[in-house]
Write a protein that holds these residues in place. Structure first.
Motif, PDB file in Angstrom:
ATOM      1  N   MET A 121      11.309   5.422 -15.127  1.00 21.48           N
ATOM      2  CA  MET A 121      10.333   6.019 -14.217  1.00 21.48           C
ATOM      3  C   MET A 121      10.366   7.537 -14.335  1.00 21.48           C
ATOM      4  N   THR A 122       9.177   8.121 -14.395  1.00 21.46           N
ATOM      5  CA  THR A 122       9.039   9.572 -14.369  1.00 21.46           C
ATOM      6  C   THR A 122       8.242   9.936 -13.125  1.00 21.46           C
ATOM      7  N   ALA A 123       8.698  10.980 -12.435  1.00 18.92           N
ATOM      8  CA  ALA A 123       8.013  11.461 -11.231  1.00 18.92           C
ATOM      9  C   ALA A 123       7.901  12.976 -11.307  1.00 18.92           C
ATOM     10  N   ARG A 124       6.740  13.453 -10.904  1.00 12.37           N
ATOM     11  CA  ARG A 124       6.511  14.903 -10.817  1.00 12.37           C
ATOM     12  C   ARG A 124       5.835  15.199  -9.490  1.00 12.37           C
ATOM     13  N   ASN A 125       6.239  16.295  -8.875  1.00 10.86           N
ATOM     14  CA  ASN A 125       5.660  16.714  -7.594  1.00 10.86           C
ATOM     15  C   ASN A 125       5.711  15.595  -6.553  1.00 10.86           C
ATOM     16  N   GLY A 126       6.794  14.818  -6.578  1.00 14.14           N
ATOM     17  CA  GLY A 126       6.994  13.782  -5.569  1.00 14.14           C
ATOM     18  C   GLY A 126       6.175  12.522  -5.756  1.00 14.14           C
ATOM     19  N   LYS A 183       0.831  -1.204   0.000  1.00 17.01           N
ATOM     20  CA  LYS A 183       0.000   0.000   0.000  1.00 17.01           C
ATOM     21  C   LYS A 183       0.867   1.257   0.000  1.00 17.01           C
ATOM     22  N   GLY A 184       1.932   1.239   0.783  1.00 12.76           N
ATOM     23  CA  GLY A 184       2.843   2.378   0.808  1.00 12.76           C
ATOM     24  C   GLY A 184       3.523   2.581  -0.526  1.00 12.76           C
ATOM     25  N   TRP A 185       3.906   1.478  -1.185  1.00  7.95           N
ATOM     26  CA  TRP A 185       4.539   1.579  -2.498  1.00  7.95           C
ATOM     27  C   TRP A 185       3.568   2.167  -3.514  1.00  7.95           C
ATOM     28  N   VAL A 186       2.346   1.676  -3.521  1.00 11.33           N
ATOM     29  CA  VAL A 186       1.334   2.181  -4.457  1.00 11.33           C
ATOM     30  C   VAL A 186       1.060   3.664  -4.186  1.00 11.33           C
ATOM     31  N   ALA A 187       1.075   4.056  -2.915  1.00 13.48           N
ATOM     32  CA  ALA A 187       0.800   5.446  -2.547  1.00 13.48           C
ATOM     33  C   ALA A 187       1.852   6.419  -3.072  1.00 13.48           C
ATOM     34  N   LEU A 188       3.007   5.925  -3.492  1.00  8.44           N
ATOM     35  CA  LEU A 188       4.019   6.799  -4.087  1.00  8.44           C
ATOM     36  C   LEU A 188       3.613   7.269  -5.476  1.00  8.44           C
ATOM     37  N   SER A 189       2.590   6.651  -6.030  1.00 11.01           N
ATOM     38  CA  SER A 189       2.160   6.953  -7.393  1.00 11.01           C
ATOM     39  C   SER A 189       1.122   8.067  -7.421  1.00 11.01           C
ATOM     40  N   ILE A 192       5.095   9.233  -8.575  1.00 13.43           N
ATOM     41  CA  ILE A 192       5.409   8.512  -9.809  1.00 13.43           C
ATOM     42  C   ILE A 192       4.258   8.725 -10.785  1.00 13.43           C
ATOM     43  N   THR A 193       4.579   9.232 -11.967  1.00 16.79           N
ATOM     44  CA  THR A 193       3.542   9.471 -12.975  1.00 16.79           C
ATOM     45  C   THR A 193       3.576   8.445 -14.101  1.00 16.79           C
ATOM     46  N   ASN A 194       4.752   7.875 -14.342  1.00 17.05           N
ATOM     47  CA  ASN A 194       4.878   6.860 -15.387  1.00 17.05           C
ATOM     48  C   ASN A 194       5.952   5.863 -14.976  1.00 17.05           C
ATOM     49  N   TRP A 195       5.662   4.590 -15.190  1.00 15.82           N
ATOM     50  CA  TRP A 195       6.570   3.504 -14.824  1.00 15.82           C
ATOM     51  C   TRP A 195       6.532   2.497 -15.963  1.00 15.82           C
ATOM     52  N   ARG A 196       7.642   2.332 -16.635  1.00 15.52           N
ATOM     53  CA  ARG A 196       7.729   1.341 -17.714  1.00 15.52           C
ATOM     54  C   ARG A 196       8.712   0.286 -17.247  1.00 15.52           C
TER      55      ARG A 196
END
Length: 148
Positions: free
Chosen positions: A110-115, A24-30, A117-121
Motif C-alpha cells: 500500500m502507498t499513501a500520500r497526503n493521508g 463507505k468509510g474504508w473507501v473514503a480513505l482512498s 491511499i493512492t495504490n493498493w496491490r
C-alpha cells in the motif's frame, strides 16, 4: 484525521473500518484516483480498479459475501519509501451464504500520500473463495428472504 496518519496507521484504521462494516468509510480513505490491483484475481474478477468510485462499487456488497471477525497475525513492514508499506495478515470470519469458516492470508503493498491511499496491490489466494461469488451472493440473498 487521515492527513496526519502514517501509512501504517492508515492501514490499521482501514482494517478497523472493515471490522465495523463501514465500507463507505474504508473507501473514503482512498485518493480519488486510487489504483487497486489484484495480481492473482481469477477469471471473472477484476485485476485492476481505477478510481475511488470503482473501488466503492467493487466493495459495496463485500459484507454480503464475507463476514470478517478479525485480522490476526498482522505485521506491517516499512519500506525505503516512507509512503509505502507491506502488510502481511490473516483474515478470519465466515462466508455469509454458507456459514462456513473463512480464512485467508493476505499480503498488501500500500502507498499513501497526503493521508489517502493512492495504490493498493492485494495478493490473495483465489482458491480460498467459493467457485462462484455469484452463487454465494444468490444463496445469501435467498437466505435473507427465507428461501433457504
Amino acid at each position: 484525521m487521515t492527513g496526519t496518519m502514517t501509512p501504517a496507521d492508515l492501514y490499521r484504521h482501514g482494517l478497523q473500518l472493515l471490522l465495523d462494516y463501514d465500507i463507505k468509510g474504508w473507501v473514503a480513505l482512498s485518493d480519488e484516483d486510487v489504483v487497486v490491483e489484484f495480481p492473482f484475481a481469477p477469471d471473472g474478477f477484476p485485476k485492476r480498479l481505477a478510481g475511488r468510485a470503482a473501488l466503492g462499487e467493487y466493495m459495496r456488497d463485500y459484507p454480503d459475501h464475507i463476514d470478517i471477525h478479525a485480522f490476526p497475525d498482522l505485521e506491517i513492514h516499512e519500506t525505503t519509501n516512507p509512503d509505502t508499506i507491506v502488510a502481511e495478515m490473516r483474515a478470519v470470519g465466515l462466508f455469509v451464504a454458507s456459514g462456513e469458516p473463512y480464512e485467508m492470508r493476505y499480503i498488501v503493498v500500500m502507498t499513501a500520500r497526503n493521508g489517502r491511499i493512492t495504490n493498493w496491490r492485494d495478493y490473495w489466494n483465489p482458491l480460498g473463495i467459493p467457485a462462484s461469488m455469484d452463487d454465494a451472493k444468490s444463496s445469501s440473498a435467498a437466505s435473507r428472504r427465507g428461501l433457504r
